[in-house]
Enzyme design. Structure first.
Site, short mmCIF file in Angstrom:
data_model
loop_
_atom_site.label_atom_id
_atom_site.label_comp_id
_atom_site.label_asym_id
_atom_site.label_seq_id
_atom_site.Cartn_x
_atom_site.Cartn_y
_atom_site.Cartn_z
N PRO A 272 0.85 -1.21 0.00
CA PRO A 272 0.00 0.00 0.00
C PRO A 272 0.88 1.25 0.00
CG PRO A 272 0.02 -1.02 2.17
CD PRO A 272 0.76 -1.95 1.27
N ASP A 448 6.02 2.23 1.92
CA ASP A 448 5.13 1.10 2.15
C ASP A 448 4.42 1.32 3.49
OD1 ASP A 448 3.89 -1.32 2.65
OD2 ASP A 448 5.59 -2.55 1.98
N HIS A 449 3.11 1.56 3.42
CA HIS A 449 2.37 1.93 4.63
C HIS A 449 2.16 0.74 5.57
CE1 HIS A 449 0.57 4.86 7.01
NE2 HIS A 449 -0.46 5.24 6.28
N ARG A 450 2.52 -0.48 5.14
CA ARG A 450 2.43 -1.61 6.06
C ARG A 450 3.45 -1.50 7.18
NH1 ARG A 450 3.11 -6.53 1.94
NH2 ARG A 450 4.80 -5.12 1.30
N VAL A 452 5.79 1.51 7.33
CA VAL A 452 6.18 2.90 7.55
C VAL A 452 4.92 3.73 7.80
CG1 VAL A 452 7.33 4.93 6.60
CG2 VAL A 452 8.20 2.64 6.07
#
Length: 478
Positions: A272, A448-450, A452
């Site tokens: 994401p 990467d929002h998983r 960060v």
């Protein structure tokens, strides 16, 4: 990488020159049938999904046949050239029993005969033959060399392609008599999902069970899960429509372009993405660039804004180390890297590649300038090695060289952040209470929002901007 056909003829197979690549295109043959070749002589140049690589032949002889013309894409493991070694120094190896290692007899036997302990290196990297040897597997269907290569391919994180038809029968025999072949993360995945590996049909080379095989076994019991993923495929195939074929050109998707497309689709729909932007006054940085060009420590080195931007990112990572990480889906872990292999996106005639500078975090500014210069020159010459594109942790893409302000970059697979740098140009800017023309650029950081969060990503981007606005922070923060 060779097989035996007649008593004095060896078939040289297309090797895996990129740690898990499944095919390569033959760009150019340097020999023709009837030519004499020697051990280590380059016989052809191939283009993989990552780079152009020259392949040397590992023995002496006379070229009998070239199995494929230039421009042909060949699967890894397919014989591409036949060499007659009759009467040459390599002839005794042809008499070695082929039952033990039918696909890789000569690399292990030739050093024993010569006493040199050297193993031919196919593409410029490899190791000497070890004095210790692994016991051959009792089962006759899985050669030791092939099994170890397949396992290493999985460990490197590359999902192997389905084997060709002649190799499909090999995994069937050991399935019922030996422990199923699978790497530890795959075994853990199977255990977590309640899948018995002995019931899984392997599709990897030489009977290796992959993550996809485990998921396929689960899908067989719950078919609804896989249907939404498979359904979009026909739509993608039907999408391109020809309006006027006489005025259209179709370009085969292969090599670097094929790899880039697969990597970008995989990244965009797996990680994401979040992209943040900041516009910054880099006037002081541009002045520092001019000063460094005159510094004797940088004599002969290329000094440009990218050098200081790269150093700024390295300092920002040092201040925010959790951004330098990757997501391990199989193990359900975040892997924090205590080293920085800095990727630099480079546009080449063959397409976009991302070689990286190994251990960039420990390099001084002159060392970083030297590494950047070598990386760019090698990429433009098309000589970037596959190893140079492995193991990247974070990437910089300089879209400003094309005159654009910024972009929303897609993550390089396996990385958590990528910094896009826009064009640096004079703009009206409020400086010390007055509007003045200043050198300004826009930075964009995708992450990467998983793994960060917005706070961490914002801190990294803000630190890079702060350093470029006040370059003296390279000293105070480093």
């Amino acid at each position: 990488m060779t097989t035996m056909t007649e008593a004095s003829v060896r078939e040289f197979k297309m090797p895996d020159v990129g740690e898990g690549l499944t095919e390569a295109e033959i760009l150019k043959w340097y020999v023709q049938p009837g030519d004499t070749v020697t051990d280590g002589q380059v016989v052809c140049e191939v283009e993989t999904a990552k780079a152009a690589v020259e392949l040397p032949i590992p023995y002496d002889g006379v070229v009998r046949d070239l199995h494929f013309p230039e421009g042909t894409t060949v699967d890894v493991g397919t014989a591409i050239i036949a060499v007659d070694v009759g009467g040459g120094s390599a002839a005794p190896a042809a008499e070695q029993p082929a039952a033990v290692r039918p696909a890789a007899a000569e690399p292990a036997e030739e050093p024993k005969a010569a006493g040199s302990g050297r193993q031919p290196v196919l593409v410029g990297y490899g190791v000497a033959t070890s004095s210790t040897r692994r016991r051959p597997r009792k089962g006759p269907d899985v050669p030791v060399q092939q099994a170890s290569t397949a396992i290493q391919t999985e460990l490197n994180g590359h999902a192997p392609a389905a084997p060709a038809a002649p190799e499909a029968a090999a995994p069937a025999a050991p399935a019922g008599t030996e422990r199923p072949l699978a790497k530890p993360p795959v075994r853990k995945l199977a255990k977590d999902l309640g899948v018995d590996l002995t019931t899984v049909v392997p599709t990897g080379p030489d009977g290796i069970i992959t993550r996809e095989d485990v998921h396929a076994a689960v899908a067989a019991a719950v078919p609804v899960v896989t249907e939404p993923q498979i359904a979009p495929a026909p739509a993608a195939v039907q999408a391109p429509a020809s309006y006027d074929t006489a005025r259209e050109t179709r370009i085969p998707v292969k090599g670097v372009r094929k790899a880039t497309a697969a990597a970008m689709v995989g990244s965009a729909f797996t990680a994401p993405h979040v992209t943040e932007f900041v516009t910054v006054d880099v006037t002081r940085t541009m002045k520092l660039v001019e000063e460094l060009k005159a510094d004797k420590e940088f004599t002969g080195l290329r000094v440009n804004p990218l050098l200081l931007i790269a150093k700024a990112l390295l300092v920002a990572i040092r201040r925010n180390p959790d951004v330098n990480a990757s997501w391990d889906e199989a193990a359900q872990e975040i892997v924090v890297k205590h080293y920085v292999n800095l990727g630099i996106a480079a546009a080449t005639p063959r397409g976009l590649i991302v070689p990286n500078i190994k251990d960039a975090h420990v390099k001084t500014l002159p060392q970083l300038a030297e590494s950047l210069g070598e990386l760019v020159a090698t990429a433009r010459d098309g000589k970037t090695s596959p190893a140079a594109m492995q193991g990247g942790t974070v990437t910089i893409t300089n879209v400003g060289v094309f005159g654009v302000d910024t972009g929303t970059p897609i993550l390089n697979p396996g990385e958590s952040a990528i910094l896009a740098v826009g064009a640096i140009k004079p703009q009206p800017w409020v400086h010390k209470g007055k509007v003045k023309p200043r050198q300004v650029t826009t930075l964009a950081l995708s992450f990467d929002h998983r793994l960060v969060d917005g706070e961490l990503g914002s801190k990294v981007l803000a630190d890079v901007a702060a350093i470029l606005e006040q370059p003296k922070r390279l000293i105070t923060w480093a």
